[in-house]
Design a protein around this motif. Structure first.
Motif, short mmCIF file in Angstrom:
data_model
loop_
_atom_site.label_atom_id
_atom_site.label_comp_id
_atom_site.label_asym_id
_atom_site.label_seq_id
_atom_site.Cartn_x
_atom_site.Cartn_y
_atom_site.Cartn_z
N GLY A 129 0.79 -1.23 0.00
CA GLY A 129 0.00 0.00 0.00
C GLY A 129 0.82 1.27 0.00
O GLY A 129 0.27 2.36 0.21
N ASN A 130 2.12 1.16 -0.27
CA ASN A 130 3.01 2.33 -0.17
C ASN A 130 3.91 2.37 -1.42
O ASN A 130 4.71 1.45 -1.64
N PRO A 131 3.82 3.42 -2.23
CA PRO A 131 4.60 3.48 -3.47
C PRO A 131 6.11 3.42 -3.25
O PRO A 131 6.84 2.84 -4.08
N ALA A 132 6.61 4.01 -2.18
CA ALA A 132 8.05 3.98 -1.93
C ALA A 132 8.51 2.55 -1.62
O ALA A 132 9.58 2.11 -2.07
N TRP A 133 7.73 1.84 -0.83
CA TRP A 133 8.06 0.43 -0.54
C TRP A 133 8.02 -0.38 -1.84
O TRP A 133 8.92 -1.20 -2.10
N LEU A 134 7.00 -0.17 -2.64
CA LEU A 134 6.86 -0.90 -3.91
C LEU A 134 8.06 -0.67 -4.80
O LEU A 134 8.60 -1.61 -5.40
N ALA A 135 8.52 0.58 -4.90
CA ALA A 135 9.64 0.90 -5.79
C ALA A 135 10.92 0.19 -5.38
O ALA A 135 11.76 -0.13 -6.22
N ALA A 136 11.08 -0.07 -4.07
CA ALA A 136 12.30 -0.71 -3.58
C ALA A 136 12.17 -2.22 -3.43
O ALA A 136 13.17 -2.90 -3.14
N ALA A 137 10.96 -2.74 -3.60
CA ALA A 137 10.72 -4.17 -3.34
C ALA A 137 11.30 -5.04 -4.44
O ALA A 137 11.26 -4.69 -5.63
N ASP A 195 13.96 6.96 8.09
CA ASP A 195 14.11 8.22 7.39
C ASP A 195 13.12 8.35 6.23
O ASP A 195 13.33 9.14 5.31
N ARG A 196 12.05 7.56 6.31
CA ARG A 196 11.04 7.57 5.23
C ARG A 196 9.64 7.81 5.77
O ARG A 196 8.65 7.49 5.09
N MET A 197 9.51 8.35 6.95
CA MET A 197 8.18 8.56 7.52
C MET A 197 7.32 9.46 6.64
O MET A 197 6.09 9.35 6.64
N ASP A 198 7.98 10.34 5.87
CA ASP A 198 7.21 11.24 5.01
C ASP A 198 6.60 10.54 3.82
O ASP A 198 5.81 11.13 3.07
N THR A 199 6.93 9.26 3.62
CA THR A 199 6.29 8.50 2.53
C THR A 199 4.94 7.94 2.93
O THR A 199 4.21 7.41 2.09
#
Length: 379
Positions: A47-55, A260-264
């Motif tokens: 449910g998080n685009p930043a997590w998806l991009a790094a997965a 350091d990614r809480m803003d995502t």
């Protein structure tokens, strides 16, 4: 079918995402998979685009996904989830809120929001999700579906992203009791505990936690089942202990990445993880002590009986009103979570025709029997 990005993250325009790998009791069924499960050749998005991009791309299916495929089901696609499964509203700050086909203009319920909507809309017949604090039972109630949170640990969670391992379970939803039970034939082990034939227990104190229209609908089902009133309710400290331990485990699971990614994160989930980051070791240990004691009390009080209570405290709220209902709903949902007990949400309807849920909580290890019992209930 044109994919709705609020519902689906991955949905082929023709054919299933993954064809069945075998045949069995789920021949012809289609599954909407919550975006927390590994699907070979796909990424987990959480449910998080930043997590998806790094997965990474997954090399194999999650255990539960593989079992469904082997039993004849096809994967329709990967459906949206709330971020890291840390919410109950269904709203995702990045992708939007899946619609509620059974209650238009109201929220879908989460965090198994996308899969639940896919099933309620007839785009899949089974929703594979997770339930930590109600994430199967709440969308089931809000969307008029059948749903189960199994006994903690009954369904292996290999290949599923964790939130709070002390409470996480692999659950599922369907439009009817028969499909819910047939899915259980595939995912659940044989029962290891008995289930009494006695009428269910009904706590007036728990019923009073629900809004009047929901309490009336659940009460009607209880009267039809001849439920036995019982003077019992959770202690005031239980919910806070549950939430504190959940938070501590959520930060242990994801804090290193989120540091350091809480803003995502969307604002609501960010607030929960901010609280999770602040939980110290002594606070978490004290919460665990309360949870362990509460678990023993719940299991002793229930024995081999079934406890009947509302699946959620309200009907599906309108957007912007969900947080007001969260505390009362979690007072209800945390009972099965603390007890590590199986819980089946049975759809009921309010006098105004809105969907709601009646929850049957049973003994640990009696999941199949509880599914069979739930199938006999009608509003």
């Amino acid at each position: 079918m044109t994919p709705d990005p609020r519902v689906w993250r991955v949905l082929p325009r023709s054919g299933p995402l993954t064809a069945p790998t075998g045949t069995g009791v789920l021949d012809g069924e289609t599954v909407a998979v919550k975006d927390l499960f590994a699907v070979a050749g796909q990424r987990i998005g959480a449910g998080n685009p930043a997590w998806l991009a790094a997965a990474p791309v997954e090399e194999r299916h999650a255990d539960a996904v593989g079992r469904l495929l082997d039993a004849g089901a096809a994967l329709a696609g990967i459906a949206q989830a709330e971020e890291f499964a840390y919410s109950l509203t269904g709203a995702n700050a990045h992708y939007g809120t899946p619609p509620n086909p059974r209650a238009p203009g109201r929220i879908s319920g989460g965090s198994t929001s996308g899969p639940a909507t896919a099933v309620a809309a007839g785009q899949a017949s089974i929703a594979l999700g997770t339930d930590t604090a109600g994430s199967v039972r709440v969308p089931a109630a809000y969307q008029g579906l059948w749903g189960i949170r199994p006994t903690h640990g009954a369904v292996p969670d290999e290949g599923a992203l964790q939130l709070a391992p002390s409470f996480d379970t692999i659950g599922w939803l369907a439009r009817d009791a028969a499909t819910l039970a047939r899915t259980g034939e595939v995912l659940l082990p044989a029962d290891t505990a008995g289930l009494s034939d006695d009428v269910p227990l009904l706590s007036p104190a728990l019923l009073d936690l629900a809004a009047p229209e929901v309490g009336a609908a659940v009460g009607q089902l209880a009267r039809g089942a001849g439920a036995e009133p019982v003077d019992w309710a959770p202690e005031p400290t239980w919910l806070a202990a549950f939430q504190t331990l959940q938070a501590a485990e959520a930060w242990a699971a994801h804090g290193a990445w989120l540091g350091d990614r809480m803003d995502t994160l969307g604002p609501d989930v960010r607030g929960r993880f901010a609280r999770a980051r602040s939980v110290g070791a002594a606070e978490a240990k004290a919460a665990l002590t309360v949870v362990v004691r509460a678990r023993a009390q719940v299991r002793e009080r229930l024995g081999e009986r079934v406890l009947l209570l509302p699946s959620a405290a309200t009907v599906a709220p309108r957007p912007g009103e969900a947080e007001a209902a969260r505390a009362a709903t979690m007072l209800l949902t945390c009972i099965a979570g603390i007890g590590g007990l199986p819980a089946v949400s049975v759809p009921v309807a309010t006098a105004s025709g809105l969907p709601a849920g009646a929850c049957l909580v049973g003994p640990a290890g009696a999941d199949r029997a509880l599914l069979a019992r739930a199938g006999t209930f009608t509003a």
